[in-house]
Scaffold this motif. Structure first.
Motif, mmCIF file in Angstrom:
data_model
loop_
_atom_site.group_PDB
_atom_site.id
_atom_site.type_symbol
_atom_site.label_atom_id
_atom_site.label_comp_id
_atom_site.label_asym_id
_atom_site.label_seq_id
_atom_site.Cartn_x
_atom_site.Cartn_y
_atom_site.Cartn_z
ATOM 1 N N GLU A 41 0.848 -1.185 0.000
ATOM 2 C CA GLU A 41 0.000 0.000 0.000
ATOM 3 C C GLU A 41 0.887 1.239 0.000
ATOM 4 O O GLU A 41 1.863 1.312 0.740
ATOM 5 C CB GLU A 41 -0.889 0.033 1.246
ATOM 6 N N ASP A 42 0.539 2.206 -0.829
ATOM 7 C CA ASP A 42 1.270 3.464 -0.922
ATOM 8 C C ASP A 42 0.999 4.290 0.335
ATOM 9 O O ASP A 42 -0.143 4.628 0.631
ATOM 10 C CB ASP A 42 0.811 4.221 -2.163
ATOM 11 N N LEU A 43 2.062 4.614 1.080
ATOM 12 C CA LEU A 43 1.931 5.394 2.305
ATOM 13 C C LEU A 43 2.300 6.858 2.113
ATOM 14 O O LEU A 43 2.149 7.655 3.023
ATOM 15 C CB LEU A 43 2.802 4.798 3.415
ATOM 16 N N GLY A 44 2.808 7.216 0.964
ATOM 17 C CA GLY A 44 3.196 8.599 0.714
ATOM 18 C C GLY A 44 4.605 8.688 0.172
ATOM 19 O O GLY A 44 5.106 7.756 -0.448
ATOM 20 N N ASP A 45 5.253 9.820 0.437
ATOM 21 C CA ASP A 45 6.620 10.001 -0.040
ATOM 22 C C ASP A 45 7.434 10.817 0.965
ATOM 23 O O ASP A 45 6.881 11.517 1.809
ATOM 24 C CB ASP A 45 6.636 10.643 -1.425
ATOM 25 N N ILE A 46 8.744 10.699 0.832
ATOM 26 C CA ILE A 46 9.677 11.396 1.717
ATOM 27 C C ILE A 46 9.728 12.865 1.310
ATOM 28 O O ILE A 46 10.057 13.194 0.177
ATOM 29 C CB ILE A 46 11.096 10.791 1.638
ATOM 30 N N LYS A 47 9.396 13.766 2.242
ATOM 31 C CA LYS A 47 9.438 15.206 1.982
ATOM 32 C C LYS A 47 10.733 15.840 2.468
ATOM 33 O O LYS A 47 11.185 16.843 1.930
ATOM 34 C CB LYS A 47 8.262 15.920 2.658
ATOM 35 N N GLU A 48 11.300 15.271 3.531
ATOM 36 C CA GLU A 48 12.523 15.853 4.102
ATOM 37 C C GLU A 48 13.245 14.781 4.897
ATOM 38 O O GLU A 48 12.641 13.799 5.323
ATOM 39 C CB GLU A 48 12.176 17.046 5.003
ATOM 40 N N ILE A 49 14.521 14.978 5.071
ATOM 41 C CA ILE A 49 15.344 14.105 5.903
ATOM 42 C C ILE A 49 15.959 14.981 6.980
ATOM 43 O O ILE A 49 16.617 15.982 6.678
ATOM 44 C CB ILE A 49 16.422 13.387 5.066
ATOM 45 N N MET A 50 15.702 14.624 8.242
ATOM 46 C CA MET A 50 16.142 15.429 9.375
ATOM 47 C C MET A 50 17.413 14.833 9.976
ATOM 48 O O MET A 50 17.434 13.669 10.368
ATOM 49 C CB MET A 50 15.036 15.489 10.439
ATOM 50 N N LEU A 51 18.464 15.660 10.028
ATOM 51 C CA LEU A 51 19.751 15.235 10.562
ATOM 52 C C LEU A 51 19.916 15.698 11.998
ATOM 53 O O LEU A 51 19.594 16.840 12.328
ATOM 54 C CB LEU A 51 20.892 15.831 9.727
ATOM 55 N N ASP A 52 20.435 14.826 12.843
ATOM 56 C CA ASP A 52 20.788 15.201 14.207
ATOM 57 C C ASP A 52 22.181 15.823 14.125
ATOM 58 O O ASP A 52 23.171 15.118 13.907
ATOM 59 C CB ASP A 52 20.788 13.975 15.117
ATOM 60 N N MET A 53 22.258 17.099 14.276
ATOM 61 C CA MET A 53 23.517 17.820 14.082
ATOM 62 C C MET A 53 24.538 17.532 15.193
ATOM 63 O O MET A 53 25.723 17.776 15.013
ATOM 64 C CB MET A 53 23.259 19.321 13.960
ATOM 65 N N ARG A 54 24.086 16.996 16.318
ATOM 66 C CA ARG A 54 25.022 16.634 17.393
ATOM 67 C C ARG A 54 25.735 15.331 17.104
ATOM 68 O O ARG A 54 26.903 15.183 17.403
ATOM 69 C CB ARG A 54 24.288 16.534 18.728
ATOM 70 N N THR A 55 25.016 14.380 16.501
ATOM 71 C CA THR A 55 25.600 13.060 16.252
ATOM 72 C C THR A 55 26.013 12.855 14.802
ATOM 73 O O THR A 55 26.779 11.948 14.510
ATOM 74 C CB THR A 55 24.600 11.948 16.623
ATOM 75 N N GLY A 56 25.461 13.665 13.908
ATOM 76 C CA GLY A 56 25.743 13.492 12.492
ATOM 77 C C GLY A 56 24.943 12.365 11.855
ATOM 78 O O GLY A 56 25.208 11.974 10.726
ATOM 79 N N LYS A 57 23.949 11.848 12.558
ATOM 80 C CA LYS A 57 23.141 10.743 12.044
ATOM 81 C C LYS A 57 21.782 11.242 11.578
ATOM 82 O O LYS A 57 21.293 12.271 12.022
ATOM 83 C CB LYS A 57 22.952 9.689 13.133
ATOM 84 N N VAL A 58 21.172 10.472 10.703
ATOM 85 C CA VAL A 58 19.812 10.774 10.270
ATOM 86 C C VAL A 58 18.876 10.396 11.406
ATOM 87 O O VAL A 58 18.921 9.275 11.917
ATOM 88 C CB VAL A 58 19.436 10.001 8.994
ATOM 89 N N ALA A 59 18.030 11.325 11.811
ATOM 90 C CA ALA A 59 17.096 11.072 12.903
ATOM 91 C C ALA A 59 15.735 10.630 12.374
ATOM 92 O O ALA A 59 15.197 9.611 12.811
ATOM 93 C CB ALA A 59 16.937 12.325 13.765
ATOM 94 N N TYR A 60 15.177 11.396 11.437
ATOM 95 C CA TYR A 60 13.827 11.142 10.944
ATOM 96 C C TYR A 60 13.744 11.376 9.444
ATOM 97 O O TYR A 60 14.468 12.192 8.891
ATOM 98 C CB TYR A 60 12.805 12.088 11.596
ATOM 99 N N ALA A 61 12.810 10.662 8.838
ATOM 100 C CA ALA A 61 12.367 10.988 7.494
ATOM 101 C C ALA A 61 10.980 11.586 7.675
ATOM 102 O O ALA A 61 10.151 11.044 8.412
ATOM 103 C CB ALA A 61 12.292 9.738 6.628
ATOM 104 N N VAL A 62 10.728 12.715 7.060
ATOM 105 C CA VAL A 62 9.409 13.326 7.135
ATOM 106 C C VAL A 62 8.601 12.780 5.971
ATOM 107 O O VAL A 62 8.932 12.994 4.805
ATOM 108 C CB VAL A 62 9.484 14.865 7.105
ATOM 109 N N LEU A 63 7.553 12.050 6.317
ATOM 110 C CA LEU A 63 6.705 11.378 5.354
ATOM 111 C C LEU A 63 5.432 12.192 5.142
ATOM 112 O O LEU A 63 4.808 12.630 6.105
ATOM 113 C CB LEU A 63 6.348 9.986 5.888
#
Length: 156
Positions: A41-63
């Motif tokens: 089932e189509d749930l949508g699409d990725i609008k943004e990718i949120m980076l944790d600037m303290r760790t340098g890791k990807v925190a969230y994908a905004v769907l």
């Protein structure tokens, strides 16, 4: 549209070149990727990718989910570790039922939450069964199956 369509730098043109491939990908090429669940089932699409600037890791994908041509759509911050890259179908998979996603904590484009708030993070982690401190996810509230994902897929 898939990441291959947005690859203006030629990052993924040839997997034989030793280039990044699916283990290391450009964030800009992932924005706009479709997200499906294990029921196809189509749930949508990725609008943004949120980076944790303290760790340098990807925190969230905004769907983005629902709405018509951007009107009435609801946005959801999905913990990055809950997404699986489906390299066969050039999309992401999120192991959640569509009706459960409709009830997820969300927001609209004009009212973003304070994503640095511990209360907000805890609400998201509780809903998706993830742990912000360990970066690991549990299968709480979801099925553990990953049907439809090829063996070359990368767990994100």
């Amino acid at each position: 549209m898939s990441y291959l369509d947005r690859d203006t730098l030629g990052i993924y043109k040839s997997s034989k070149s030793g280039g990044p491939g699916p283990d290391l990908m450009g964030a800009g090429t992932l924005i706009g990727d479709d997200v499906y669940n294990h029921l196809d089932e189509d749930l949508g699409d990725i609008k943004e990718i949120m980076l944790d600037m303290r760790t340098g890791k990807v925190a969230y994908a905004v769907l983005s989910f629902g709405g018509i041509m951007g009107m009435g759509e609801k946005l959801f911050a999905v913990p990055w570790q809950r997404l699986t890259l489906d390299t066969v179908n050039k999309r992401f998979l999120l192991d959640i039922e569509k009706d459960r996603l409709e009830n997820a904590p969300g927001f609209d484009k004009d009212h973003w939450p304070d994503m640095t708030s511990d209360a907000w993070s805890n609400e998201i982690d509780t809903f998706y069964g993830t742990s912000a401190s360990s970066g690991q996810h549990t299968t709480q509230g979801t099925s553990a199956g990953r049907s439809g994902v090829g063996s070359s897929d990368v767990r994100r």
